[in-house]
Design a protein around this motif. Structure first.
Motif, PDB file in Angstrom:
ATOM      1  N   GLN A  12       2.588  -4.911   5.541  1.00 32.00           N
ATOM      2  CA  GLN A  12       3.512  -3.781   5.719  1.00 32.00           C
ATOM      3  C   GLN A  12       3.708  -3.027   4.407  1.00 32.00           C
ATOM      4  O   GLN A  12       3.795  -1.791   4.402  1.00 32.00           O
ATOM      5  N   GLU A  31       0.635  -0.891   4.027  1.00 33.72           N
ATOM      6  CA  GLU A  31       0.658   0.257   4.943  1.00 33.72           C
ATOM      7  C   GLU A  31       1.593   1.351   4.432  1.00 33.72           C
ATOM      8  O   GLU A  31       1.241   2.542   4.441  1.00 33.72           O
ATOM      9  N   GLU A  32       2.782   0.941   4.003  1.00 29.64           N
ATOM     10  CA  GLU A  32       3.754   1.932   3.547  1.00 29.64           C
ATOM     11  C   GLU A  32       3.271   2.646   2.292  1.00 29.64           C
ATOM     12  O   GLU A  32       3.489   3.843   2.121  1.00 29.64           O
TER      13      GLU A  32
END
Length: 433
Positions: free
Chosen positions: A42, A45-46
């Motif tokens: 995550q 991804e961010e």
């Protein structure tokens, strides 16, 4: 709100209120980096999404790392569970990242330092000198003087010339004789450079006695990236013999240093840490009574699996070979940067596609996706700057991203800025809850 692990970093209980910490307060960073409480994927991804939004901003697409301090802590708990008698002294050379070192200082482990700079880094966090071993058998004179001035007493040696140097510069040092072991099954054979052959042990100990130096124990190192767990047991037997030689000369050895070479969490097959612990722990208990303190110098064990590198595809070249289409991809970190581990540490790295055509590859990937023989190259103008000579990959475009797991050991610490490429930034997260 800080998690319990992050509180250790913000307000380390083991170094609070120490005079040394107060003296060095002005050298500590005023603000710690942001530590996310998110899964690594995550965080990646961010970060990539933020780059897409700011794609016209300068240097937004630079390569980066995600460092999971929670993984470092998990490795510590694993060590304490499987090798409870052996005290870890983290080999700071493997990854001197300030957050890693700060965490390990906070949880109270020791440090294996090889230079004045490494000793300074550890002392600046308020770590007591007793928690440091200067584990470099051949030391610069000014560095020995610095160790003496800061009461870093434990240090290794493996030759008579070093003993005479220490006698002159630090006669009260607590010396540890490093012996030569069989490191033929290791990727990095440190015995080529360090370690006294067993036949030289009696004469070296006699020299130390003649110089009235304090030898407190024996150390060894089976080599970095050891591929045979039995090498540890063999080294323990050699150390026991060296202990006996010391006792014959009147020394009262009370320290055994079993060195490094421990595999990290990324090693799931072949020689695993569990296999090493199952051999080393009983061997130490059998050969050495409980009054002998036993330490180790794990490096990659703690950090290898904690760092993930992400590189940006900056170029693609189509190659026709034997009526097949192949691709060469160029990314923005390489052998002269974080991937120096390929050359210097004999590591094999594996690419994982993060985006394809700007879209999340792992969300749309199908088992029948067409792949092509590809190679991946770093950004410099040097032809040795190759990260993967052959990999099966889908067709990627400029701007896509590739992930590389298990990039925490002997990577960033040896990165240069050759050709003007800067070192990759680090984003921190904590997956230990």
């Amino acid at each position: 709100m800080h998690t319990e692990l992050q509180t250790l970093l913000v307000d380390p209980p083991c170094v609070n209120n120490m005079p040394l910490l107060k003296q060095q307060q002005q050298q500590l960073p005023l603000d710690l980096p942001v530590i996310h409480n998110l899964p690594i994927q995550q965080v990646i991804e961010e970060k990539i999404e933020s780059v897409s939004i700011l794609k016209w901003e300068s240097d937004q697409e630079n390569a980066f790392f995600v460092a999971d301090i929670g993984e470092v802590y998990r490795q510590h708990l694993r060590w304490k569970s499987l090798l409870p008698r052996i005290e870890p002294f983290f080999a700071i050379k493997s990854n001197p990242d300030p957050m890693v070192v700060r965490l390990l200082a906070a949880i109270g482990i020791g440090f294996d330092c090889a230079s004045k700079s490494e000793i300074q880094q550890v002392l600046s966090l308020g770590v007591e000198p007793e928690r440091i071993i200067y584990a470099n058998p051949c030391k610069q004179a000014s560095f020995i003087r610095y160790a003496s001035q800061h009461n870093v007493a434990k240090m290794t040696f493996d030759n008579a010339e070093e003993l005479h140097k220490i006698k002159m510069l630090y006669p009260n040092a607590e010396l540890v004789l490093r012996i030569l072991t069989d490191d033929s099954k290791s990727l990095c054979q440190l015995g080529l450079k360090f370690g006294a052959p067993l036949e030289e042990v009696p004469s070296l100990l006699q020299t130390a006695k003649d110089l009235d130096l304090n030898v407190i124990g024996i150390s060894f190192h089976v080599g970095s990236g050891c591929l045979d767990e039995n090498a540890f047991a063999d080294a323990v037997v050699r150390a026991r013999w060296a202990f006996d030689q010391g006792e014959k000369l009147g020394f009262k050895f009370d320290l055994l240093d079993v060195g490094g070479g421990f595999p990290g969490a990324d090693v799931q097959d072949g020689i695993t840490f569990e296999k090493v612990a199952a051999i080393l722990g009983p061997a130490v208990d059998t050969m050495f009574p409980s009054n002998v303190r036993v330490i180790a110098e794990p490096g990659r064990y703690y950090v290898a699996s904690a760092f993930t590198a992400c590189t940006h595809v900056i170029g693609r070249r189509t190659v026709k070979a034997e009526n097949q289409t192949q691709y060469m991809y160029y990314v923005n970190d390489g052998m002269y940067g974080s991937f120096n581990c390929i050359l210097f540490d004999h590591q094999v790295v594996y690419p994982t596609v993060l985006t394809q055509g700007g879209k999340k590859y792992y969300e749309k990937k199908q088992d029948n996706d067409e792949t092509f023989t590809s190679s991946i190259w770093g950004p410099t103008c040097d032809s040795i700057d190759c990260l993967a000579k052959e990999a099966k990959l889908p067709v990627l475009d400029d701007g896509d991203w590739i992930k590389w797991d298990n990039m925490g050991a002997y990577t960033i610490c040896a990165a240069s800025q050759f050709n003007g490429f800067r070192q990759s930034e680090i984003i921190y997260t904590n997956t230990f809850q």
